[in-house]
Design a protein around this motif. Structure first.
Motif, PDB file in Angstrom:
ATOM      1  N   TRP A  83      34.822 -16.063  88.557  1.00 54.04           N
ATOM      2  CA  TRP A  83      36.108 -16.770  88.561  1.00 54.04           C
ATOM      3  C   TRP A  83      36.154 -17.804  87.446  1.00 54.04           C
ATOM      4  N   ALA A  84      35.016 -18.364  87.078  1.00 54.02           N
ATOM      5  CA  ALA A  84      34.978 -19.282  85.934  1.00 54.02           C
ATOM      6  C   ALA A  84      35.308 -18.530  84.643  1.00 54.02           C
ATOM      7  N   LEU A  85      34.914 -17.262  84.570  1.00 53.16           N
ATOM      8  CA  LEU A  85      35.248 -16.435  83.409  1.00 53.16           C
ATOM      9  C   LEU A  85      36.762 -16.326  83.244  1.00 53.16           C
ATOM     10  N   SER A 118      33.993 -24.447  83.112  1.00 56.43           N
ATOM     11  CA  SER A 118      33.753 -23.002  83.174  1.00 56.43           C
ATOM     12  C   SER A 118      32.333 -22.662  82.746  1.00 56.43           C
ATOM     13  N   VAL A 119      31.872 -23.329  81.687  1.00 59.44           N
ATOM     14  CA  VAL A 119      30.492 -23.088  81.225  1.00 59.44           C
ATOM     15  C   VAL A 119      29.500 -23.527  82.297  1.00 59.44           C
ATOM     16  N   ASN A 120      29.748 -24.693  82.898  1.00 61.58           N
ATOM     17  CA  ASN A 120      28.878 -25.150  83.985  1.00 61.58           C
ATOM     18  C   ASN A 120      28.842 -24.129  85.120  1.00 61.58           C
ATOM     19  N   ASP A 121      30.031 -23.591  85.450  1.00 65.41           N
ATOM     20  CA  ASP A 121      30.110 -22.644  86.563  1.00 65.41           C
ATOM     21  C   ASP A 121      29.504 -21.288  86.219  1.00 65.41           C
ATOM     22  N   MET A 122      29.499 -20.947  84.924  1.00 64.49           N
ATOM     23  CA  MET A 122      29.003 -19.628  84.521  1.00 64.49           C
ATOM     24  C   MET A 122      27.524 -19.616  84.180  1.00 64.49           C
ATOM     25  N   GLU A 123      26.932 -20.793  83.905  1.00 61.61           N
ATOM     26  CA  GLU A 123      25.575 -20.783  83.358  1.00 61.61           C
ATOM     27  C   GLU A 123      24.559 -20.166  84.319  1.00 61.61           C
ATOM     28  N   GLU A 124      24.751 -20.351  85.637  1.00 67.78           N
ATOM     29  CA  GLU A 124      23.816 -19.741  86.580  1.00 67.78           C
ATOM     30  C   GLU A 124      23.991 -18.223  86.627  1.00 67.78           C
ATOM     31  N   LEU A 125      25.228 -17.756  86.478  1.00 66.36           N
ATOM     32  CA  LEU A 125      25.475 -16.318  86.404  1.00 66.36           C
ATOM     33  C   LEU A 125      24.833 -15.736  85.152  1.00 66.36           C
TER      34      LEU A 125
END
Length: 600
Positions: A142-144, A321-328
């Motif tokens: 969803w951050a993407l 968004s980067v914070n939310d995606m970094e673990e993915l």
């Protein structure tokens, strides 16, 4: 320490944008189409203030009866309509394109991540919360969506508007263009610096605690039966409260920093507004600008101001968004642990001979190997029992055969084929296993049994259930084989879950069988029935039976007694029980004594 954190932050942004770029490259034509539509629509916004100024000049030049003024006004008016209409159409086209681009990317990333997580090593899954993993994936995709929207239909138009407005104003008044360009650059630079260097580190830490919160919730909810068994609801409430407290503190700090960032941006915008409007008034007072020119400058600035004001929000969205995606993205950067070699072919098991050749193996983080130069041969169709104290190496032995771990050195062969050189899926599809703690999907009983062979007919499923003594209890349920078993099979008793798992193994009809104390959860009557069925199933198949209850292995062809990764005793039940001072005999006598006490 600060420089180290900044380096980590830079690495996170770099890895996320490399990940994003790799997926953009899968749809180059659609991406180019979106960018073109965005550029055209934004160019229309850049030109709108110019024609607004011309309309004001035409109106100010004379009355509507003045043909020249009238024609100029109508031309400016029609041009404004055309620019606005064109911008709307192109913006609609851009948004339709980004819908398809983003949905395809989200679908691919979700599927790719699931594919990868499914193939991570046993150790990875043992050390990861299922709830946290799901949270990382869903939050990341969803951050993407937000990141695509922000970069392609928010920041890109803002950049075009900034450059276009500065050039257009500079064409008429170079100093005005310089003021707009310099002020906008300072605004954007400070916004990016604050967002990435001040807000982002706090947001990253808040996300880490958000993940922990999700993991803590999933852990407690999935183990609710244990919580109830010990009356520990209050204890779990207190434990979660501590996690929520940390999460709240970290999240508040992120939100406060974001608010400070927004206020700072507002102050800079106020200074820029004063400079632009003040210089426009100065030009007018000196006779260097008409009323239309002033309208042009003010309109251009207010349109630009809208874009710039949103830049702060867009940069914050990129950072979030980067914070939310970094673990993915981190999931995609981790090694699988156990991988197929290039060009791995399916294994073909016909006889089922198993050979350990000088195998050395140790778990990650353990300095001392569990197995060192371990060699063993198991003949085709041989029924072998694995006996020994907990931690002696029995379970690791069968996990190595399944290639859930790679050996440090040496080889494991099945029918002469090195299992490290064949496709893992084909290997495991020909090794049926009944685990000590059976795990079922929240699906129907028929689907759970047929998981070993999805194309099995209902008659075959029912026959496997009969062999496992599961048919009677299944048909007694209101929905029979269509009964949903709950998460991990929680709606069934331990013995029922075990029998369903055994039925699943029967249906697999694999040449190699592994029973990890398969009768441990059964009552005495069911145990007898299952042991008889197991005897029939073992005929002609290589079978490994891990046993703590020695009654399970008494009739097997050979027993291997493990101790600290070594086979210290070997033989059948009669041979081992006669060995003075032997481990097997000691275990057997202890269990026989406990059984005698039970009848006393």
């Amino acid at each position: 320490m600060t420089s180290f954190r900044n380096a980590l932050r830079g690495n996170a942004f770099r890895s996320v944008f490399q990940f994003l770029d790799a997926h953009w490259r899968r749809q180059p034509a659609r991406l180019a189409f979106i960018i073109t539509a965005v550029l055209v629509s934004t160019t229309a916004d850049v030109l709108t203030p110019l024609y607004s100024g011309r309309l004001v000049d035409a109106v100010a030049r004379g009355a509507a009866t003045d043909e020249v003024a009238w024609n100029a006004a109508i031309a400016a008016f029609l041009t404004l309509l055309a620019l606005s209409g064109g911008a709307i159409v192109m913006r609609h086209i851009a948004f339709m394109g980004i819908i398809d681009l983003t949905l395809k990317m989200m679908s691919e990333i979700a599927a790719d991540t699931f594919h990868r997580v499914q193939r991570f090593s046993t150790d990875w899954h043992a050390n990861s919360f299922a709830g946290s993993t799901v949270r990382k994936i869903t939050r990341g995709i969803w951050a993407l969506d937000l990141l695509n929207d922000t970069l392609l239909v928010a920041l890109l138009p803002s950049a075009v508007m900034l450059v276009g407005s500065a050039l257009l104003l500079g064409w008429y008044w170079p100093t005005m263009g310089l003021i707009v360009a310099a002020g906008s650059i300072v605004y954007v630079a400070l916004t990016v610096t604050l967002s990435l260097g001040y807000v982002a580190p706090a947001a990253s830490l808040a996300n880490a605690w958000d993940t922990r919160l999700g993991g803590a919730l999933a852990d407690a909810v999935s183990c609710n039966a244990v919580v109830k068994a010990f009356g520990a609801e209050g204890r779990e409430d207190a434990r979660l409260s501590r996690v929520i407290g940390k999460w709240r503190h970290r999240t508040r700090r992120t939100w406060v920093r974001g608010t400070i960032n927004g206020t700072t941006q507002g102050a800079i915008m106020l200074v820029l507004r004063a400079a632009v409007i003040g210089f426009a008034v100065f030009l007018w007072s000196g006779g260097q600008a008409t009323a239309g020119d002033i309208a042009f400058v003010l309109t251009a600035f207010f349109v630009l101001q809208g874009y710039l004001r949103d830049v702060g929000m867009h940069v914050r969205n990129v950072q979030r968004s980067v914070n939310d995606m970094e673990e993915l993205v981190d999931i995609h950067s981790q090694p699988l642990g156990v991988e197929d070699v290039a060009g791995a072919q399916p294994i073909a098991i016909e006889e089922g001979s198993i050979e350990f050749e000088n195998v050395t193996f140790h778990y990650v983080g353990h300095a001392t190997p569990l197995y060192r130069d371990f060699s063993l041969s198991i003949r085709p169709g041989e029924r072998v029992g694995l006996v020994g104290h907990s931690g002696s190496g029995k379970t690791t032995f069968v996990k190595l055969i399944q290639r859930l771990y790679d050996v440090t050195s040496g080889r494991i062969l099945i029918d002469g084929q090195d299992i490290a050189r064949v496709a893992q899926a084909s290997l495991r599809s020909q090794v049926a296993i009944v685990q000590q703690e059976p795990i079922l999907f929240h699906r129907s009983l028929a689907e759970n049994i047929a998981y070993a062979r999805p194309g099995a007919s209902m008659a075959e499923i029912e026959e496997a259930a009969r062999l496992a003594s599961a048919h009677d209890f299944i048909t007694a349920l209101p929905k029979g084989y269509a009964t949903l078993v709950g998460e991990r099979g929680v709606k069934l008793s331990g013995g029922e879950r075990q029998r369903v798992a055994i039925a699943r193994a029967f249906l697999a009809d694999a040449p190699v069988l592994i029973f990890d104390e398969a009768t441990s959860s059964l009552d005495s009557e069911s145990e007898v029935l299952i042991q008889e069925a197991m005897e029939r199933l073992m005929v002609g198949r290589t079978t490994l039976v891990i046993a703590h209850r020695l009654s399970t292995v008494r009739a097997l062809d050979r027993l291997l007694v493990f101790d600290r990764g070594r086979i210290v005793e070997e033989g059948d039940h009669v041979q081992l029980v006669r060995r003075e001072g032997g481990i097997y005999r000691r275990l057997f006598e202890r269990q026989a004594l406990e059984l005698t006490k039970g009848f006393a």
